[in-house]
Design a protein around this motif. Structure first.
Motif, PDB file in Angstrom:
ATOM      1  N   GLN A 126       0.817  -1.254  -0.097  1.00  0.00           N
ATOM      2  CA  GLN A 126      -0.095   0.063   0.079  1.00  0.00           C
ATOM      3  C   GLN A 126       0.967   1.241   0.002  1.00  0.00           C
ATOM      4  OE1 GLN A 126      -1.100  -2.873   1.655  1.00  0.00           O
ATOM      5  NE2 GLN A 126      -2.198  -2.863  -0.051  1.00  0.00           N
ATOM      6  N   ARG A 127       2.089   1.248   0.750  1.00  0.00           N
ATOM      7  CA  ARG A 127       2.829   2.354   0.801  1.00  0.00           C
ATOM      8  C   ARG A 127       3.402   2.686  -0.515  1.00  0.00           C
ATOM      9  NH1 ARG A 127       8.926   2.157   3.451  1.00  0.00           N
ATOM     10  NH2 ARG A 127       9.311   1.281   1.371  1.00  0.00           N
ATOM     11  N   GLU A 128       3.781   1.746  -1.384  1.00  0.00           N
ATOM     12  CA  GLU A 128       4.199   1.732  -2.758  1.00  0.00           C
ATOM     13  C   GLU A 128       3.108   2.033  -3.919  1.00  0.00           C
ATOM     14  OE1 GLU A 128       7.505   2.058  -3.219  1.00  0.00           O
ATOM     15  OE2 GLU A 128       7.513   1.981  -0.941  1.00  0.00           O
ATOM     16  N   GLY A 129       1.846   1.968  -3.431  1.00  0.00           N
ATOM     17  CA  GLY A 129       0.480   2.072  -4.249  1.00  0.00           C
ATOM     18  C   GLY A 129       0.539   0.884  -5.307  1.00  0.00           C
ATOM     19  N   LEU A 130       0.620  -0.290  -4.919  1.00  0.00           N
ATOM     20  CA  LEU A 130       0.981  -1.616  -5.914  1.00  0.00           C
ATOM     21  C   LEU A 130      -0.221  -2.535  -5.548  1.00  0.00           C
ATOM     22  CD1 LEU A 130       4.626  -2.111  -5.520  1.00  0.00           C
ATOM     23  CD2 LEU A 130       3.413  -0.928  -7.543  1.00  0.00           C
ATOM     24  N   SER A 131      -1.354  -1.959  -4.918  1.00  0.00           N
ATOM     25  CA  SER A 131      -2.313  -2.786  -4.556  1.00  0.00           C
ATOM     26  C   SER A 131      -3.033  -3.760  -5.875  1.00  0.00           C
ATOM     27  CB  SER A 131      -3.504  -2.306  -3.841  1.00  0.00           C
ATOM     28  OG  SER A 131      -3.047  -1.859  -2.690  1.00  0.00           O
ATOM     29  N   ASP A 132      -3.105  -3.030  -6.952  1.00  0.00           N
ATOM     30  CA  ASP A 132      -3.743  -3.516  -8.182  1.00  0.00           C
ATOM     31  C   ASP A 132      -2.676  -4.295  -9.051  1.00  0.00           C
ATOM     32  OD1 ASP A 132      -2.064  -1.292  -8.741  1.00  0.00           O
ATOM     33  OD2 ASP A 132      -3.479  -0.553 -10.498  1.00  0.00           O
ATOM     34  N   ARG A 133      -1.184  -4.535  -8.527  1.00  0.00           N
ATOM     35  CA  ARG A 133      -0.228  -5.190  -9.253  1.00  0.00           C
ATOM     36  C   ARG A 133       0.224  -6.438  -8.689  1.00  0.00           C
ATOM     37  NH1 ARG A 133       4.299  -1.394 -11.448  1.00  0.00           N
ATOM     38  NH2 ARG A 133       4.876  -2.970 -12.754  1.00  0.00           N
ATOM     39  N   VAL A 134      -0.125  -6.508  -7.275  1.00  0.00           N
ATOM     40  CA  VAL A 134       0.329  -7.719  -6.431  1.00  0.00           C
ATOM     41  C   VAL A 134      -0.900  -8.543  -6.430  1.00  0.00           C
ATOM     42  CG1 VAL A 134       1.068  -8.612  -4.372  1.00  0.00           C
ATOM     43  CG2 VAL A 134       1.887  -6.417  -5.339  1.00  0.00           C
ATOM     44  N   ASP A 135      -1.090  -9.756  -7.050  1.00  0.00           N
ATOM     45  CA  ASP A 135      -2.009 -10.645  -7.429  1.00  0.00           C
ATOM     46  C   ASP A 135      -2.435 -11.531  -5.883  1.00  0.00           C
ATOM     47  OD1 ASP A 135      -1.926 -11.187 -10.351  1.00  0.00           O
ATOM     48  OD2 ASP A 135      -0.027 -11.201  -9.680  1.00  0.00           O
ATOM     49  N   VAL A 136      -1.198 -11.734  -4.920  1.00  0.00           N
ATOM     50  CA  VAL A 136      -1.494 -12.345  -3.652  1.00  0.00           C
ATOM     51  C   VAL A 136      -1.083 -11.397  -2.666  1.00  0.00           C
ATOM     52  CG1 VAL A 136      -1.656 -14.509  -2.321  1.00  0.00           C
ATOM     53  CG2 VAL A 136      -1.644 -14.412  -4.974  1.00  0.00           C
ATOM     54  N   GLN A 137      -1.735 -11.047  -1.726  1.00  0.00           N
ATOM     55  CA  GLN A 137      -1.132 -10.180  -0.697  1.00  0.00           C
ATOM     56  C   GLN A 137      -1.603 -11.093   0.702  1.00  0.00           C
ATOM     57  OE1 GLN A 137      -1.924  -5.733  -0.351  1.00  0.00           O
ATOM     58  NE2 GLN A 137      -2.961  -6.182  -2.141  1.00  0.00           N
ATOM     59  N   LEU A 138      -0.536 -11.284   1.407  1.00  0.00           N
ATOM     60  CA  LEU A 138      -0.486 -12.189   2.468  1.00  0.00           C
ATOM     61  C   LEU A 138      -0.041 -11.531   3.911  1.00  0.00           C
ATOM     62  CD1 LEU A 138       0.090 -16.087   2.374  1.00  0.00           C
ATOM     63  CD2 LEU A 138       1.290 -14.583   4.088  1.00  0.00           C
ATOM     64  N   GLY A 139      -0.372 -11.978   5.000  1.00  0.00           N
ATOM     65  CA  GLY A 139       0.265 -11.342   6.220  1.00  0.00           C
ATOM     66  C   GLY A 139      -0.092 -12.282   7.452  1.00  0.00           C
ATOM     67  N   THR A 140       0.357 -11.508   8.632  1.00  0.00           N
ATOM     68  CA  THR A 140      -0.092 -12.379  10.103  1.00  0.00           C
ATOM     69  C   THR A 140      -0.948 -11.210  10.749  1.00  0.00           C
ATOM     70  OG1 THR A 140       1.707 -11.381  11.190  1.00  0.00           O
ATOM     71  CG2 THR A 140       1.951 -13.482   9.883  1.00  0.00           C
ATOM     72  N   LEU A 141      -1.670 -11.823  11.566  1.00  0.00           N
ATOM     73  CA  LEU A 141      -2.226 -11.143  12.732  1.00  0.00           C
ATOM     74  C   LEU A 141      -1.539 -11.146  13.891  1.00  0.00           C
ATOM     75  CD1 LEU A 141      -5.985 -12.466  11.854  1.00  0.00           C
ATOM     76  CD2 LEU A 141      -4.750 -10.282  10.921  1.00  0.00           C
ATOM     77  N   SER A 142      -0.264 -11.685  13.905  1.00  0.00           N
ATOM     78  CA  SER A 142       0.336 -12.019  15.389  1.00  0.00           C
ATOM     79  C   SER A 142       1.475 -11.055  15.710  1.00  0.00           C
ATOM     80  CB  SER A 142       0.693 -13.362  15.380  1.00  0.00           C
ATOM     81  OG  SER A 142       1.574 -13.617  14.270  1.00  0.00           O
ATOM     82  N   LYS A 143       1.666 -10.188  14.766  1.00  0.00           N
ATOM     83  CA  LYS A 143       2.791  -9.158  14.935  1.00  0.00           C
ATOM     84  C   LYS A 143       2.239  -7.871  15.408  1.00  0.00           C
ATOM     85  CE  LYS A 143       6.089 -12.097  12.389  1.00  0.00           C
ATOM     86  NZ  LYS A 143       5.062 -13.326  12.416  1.00  0.00           N
ATOM     87  N   ALA A 144       2.315  -7.024  14.294  1.00  0.00           N
ATOM     88  CA  ALA A 144       1.692  -5.379  14.873  1.00  0.00           C
ATOM     89  C   ALA A 144       0.242  -5.579  15.280  1.00  0.00           C
ATOM     90  CB  ALA A 144       1.874  -4.626  13.503  1.00  0.00           C
ATOM     91  N   LEU A 145      -0.386  -6.407  14.703  1.00  0.00           N
ATOM     92  CA  LEU A 145      -1.956  -6.474  15.124  1.00  0.00           C
ATOM     93  C   LEU A 145      -2.216  -7.322  16.359  1.00  0.00           C
ATOM     94  CD1 LEU A 145      -3.664  -6.805  11.732  1.00  0.00           C
ATOM     95  CD2 LEU A 145      -2.777  -4.855  12.793  1.00  0.00           C
ATOM     96  N   ALA A 146      -1.047  -7.876  17.006  1.00  0.00           N
ATOM     97  CA  ALA A 146      -1.274  -8.354  18.522  1.00  0.00           C
ATOM     98  C   ALA A 146      -2.030  -9.488  18.849  1.00  0.00           C
ATOM     99  CB  ALA A 146      -1.305  -7.091  19.406  1.00  0.00           C
ATOM    100  N   SER A 147      -2.355 -10.211  17.706  1.00  0.00           N
ATOM    101  CA  SER A 147      -3.255 -11.347  17.929  1.00  0.00           C
ATOM    102  C   SER A 147      -2.661 -12.875  17.698  1.00  0.00           C
ATOM    103  CB  SER A 147      -4.561 -11.009  17.157  1.00  0.00           C
ATOM    104  OG  SER A 147      -5.550 -12.020  17.422  1.00  0.00           O
ATOM    105  N   GLN A 148      -3.449 -13.365  16.920  1.00  0.00           N
ATOM    106  CA  GLN A 148      -3.040 -14.906  16.308  1.00  0.00           C
ATOM    107  C   GLN A 148      -3.795 -14.815  14.829  1.00  0.00           C
ATOM    108  OE1 GLN A 148      -0.920 -16.476  18.308  1.00  0.00           O
ATOM    109  NE2 GLN A 148      -0.347 -17.837  16.746  1.00  0.00           N
ATOM    110  N   GLY A 149      -2.937 -15.726  13.952  1.00  0.00           N
ATOM    111  CA  GLY A 149      -3.670 -15.930  12.755  1.00  0.00           C
ATOM    112  C   GLY A 149      -2.946 -15.167  11.693  1.00  0.00           C
TER     113      GLY A 149
END
Length: 399
Positions: A232-255
């Motif tokens: 999102q910082r680089e404005g590439l949402s429409d060019r990256v086919d699969v965006q993936l991440g975790t909920l367990s780091k900055a979002l302080a949860s699990q998953g």
């Protein structure tokens, strides 16, 4: 003749190579806590309180009252556990609300939550079943394992080197396999080096060959691009086919989560085995992650993190340490593994927890201390960390 497993022997080999790990019990999750050696069933004896610069709890929300209240409300209104796969009875309004917020944040049609980031990586790559994965050489173990499970072949390109990726894709194309499915996979922020993948250049290379690009934002979600990540910082949402991440780091949860278009998510719902055959993410975890995402997007929590990062980076650099990267992960390069381990031990003796990272996690000669500040570390915490590095560095002979 025996057909069993000599696990004691394997453990001795790890110990002789200085690779054996031990559990350490923390009294609580937060910037300051007491630790105890693994009691192995005995009584837990906590030592003195230490300041923790070793967690991925980047925004300091794991013990935040707002997040705790959200988790409690999720437990009370929906339940403590999903109780079944989401394809059976485990799909709840809390899961759907979190997925809508993630999709909006990532600029995609839809998102899907998994039980962990590891499960999201392995399940997604396996469900896509690419003929070839082009993988950055420093990608996380969950990506590597996803490639082992789901890819017919994996080609490793030099770290953050779009030119090497392009060359390897061109070489593959010259072999004439025009009908193959290709997937380029990279972390966005690399957790041991603190550097950032050149995503726009990777998009260019992938698009030249009609390949898909998958980006793991595990260490970036919530911290860049109004809570989205580097994509999102680089404005590439429409060019990256699969965006993936975790909920367990900055979002302080699990998953974990995957975000993309409707067809991608619908395919994963049906074909990602780590989603289909796993109990749904616990509703309190989903509720906590959703509240953390809101805090990341709507408050100054991220700015507070970057202030602490800048103070630490400048202080460590002024002492003479070589601090790698450009992000909130601050790898302090030591070089020799013995020196790194001794530095970590002396920091711990001064009440600062910051782990030594050594081979095989990082290449030979690049052992380091990984420093991870949070948004909720106080000025006193930061000063204590810097003082400890100055004292310990002098004692080890690094300064």
């Amino acid at each position: 003749m025996t057909h069993g497993f000599d696990l004691d022997g394997r453990l001795r080999q790890r110990e002789s190579a200085d690779l054996r790990r031990d559990l350490a019990v923390a009294e609580r999750v937060g910037d300051r806590t007491r630790f105890a050696d693994d009691p192995k069933g005995g009584r837990i004896k906590f030592g003195g309180e230490a300041v923790v610069f070793a967690a991925n709890n980047y925004l300091g929300l794991a013990d935040d009252a707002r997040v705790q209240r959200a988790a409690e409300l999720g437990a009370r209104t929906v339940g403590t556990g999903a109780g079944a796969s989401r394809l059976v009875t485990g799909d709840t309004r809390i899961h759907r609300a979190l997925e809508r917020d993630l999709a909006a944040c990532k600029g995609t049609e839809r998102a899907l939550v998994f039980s962990s980031g590891y499960a999201a990586n392995v399940g997604t790559i396996d469900a896509l079943s690419p003929d070839v994965v082009f993988s950055d050489e420093l990608n996380h173990a969950s990506i590597i394992d996803g490639c082992r499970v789901g890819a017919s072949e994996t080609v490793v390109y030099d770290h953050c080197d779009a030119d090497d990726l392009r060359a390897k894709m061109a070489e593959r194309a010259e072999e004439g396999a025009s009908d193959e499915s290709w997937l380029v996979v990279t972390d966005s922020v690399f957790s041991m080096d603190g550097d950032v993948a050149p995503l726009e250049l990777l998009c260019d290379a992938a698009e030249e060959h009609g390949a898909w690009l998958m980006v793991d934002e595990a260490h970036a979600t919530g911290l860049f691009g109004e809570g989205g990540g580097i994509v999102q910082r680089e404005g590439l949402s429409d060019r990256v086919d699969v965006q993936l991440g975790t909920l367990s780091k900055a979002l302080a949860s699990q998953g974990g989560y995957v975000a993309g278009d409707e067809a991608l998510v619908e395919h994963l719902v049906n074909a990602a085995r780590s989603f289909v055959f796993s109990t749904g993410l616990a509703p309190p975890a989903a509720a906590a992650a959703r509240e953390s995402l809101r805090i990341a997007r709507e408050t100054n929590q991220v700015e507070r993190l970057w202030d602490n990062v800048e103070t630490l980076r400048e202080g460590l650099s002024e002492m003479g340490y070589d601090v790698l990267g450009e992000t909130h992960v601050l790898p302090v390069l030591v070089g020799d593994r013995t020196d790194a381990l001794e530095l970590a031990e002396r920091l711990r003796a001064d009440g600062v927890v910051a782990p030594a990272i050594r081979p095989p996690t990082v290449p030979d000669g690049t052992s380091r201390i990984r420093v991870a500040p949070t948004a909720t570390h106080t000025a006193e915490d930061i000063a204590r960390c810097l003082d400890a590095f100055e004292t310990a560095g002098a004692e080890v002979g690094l300064l």
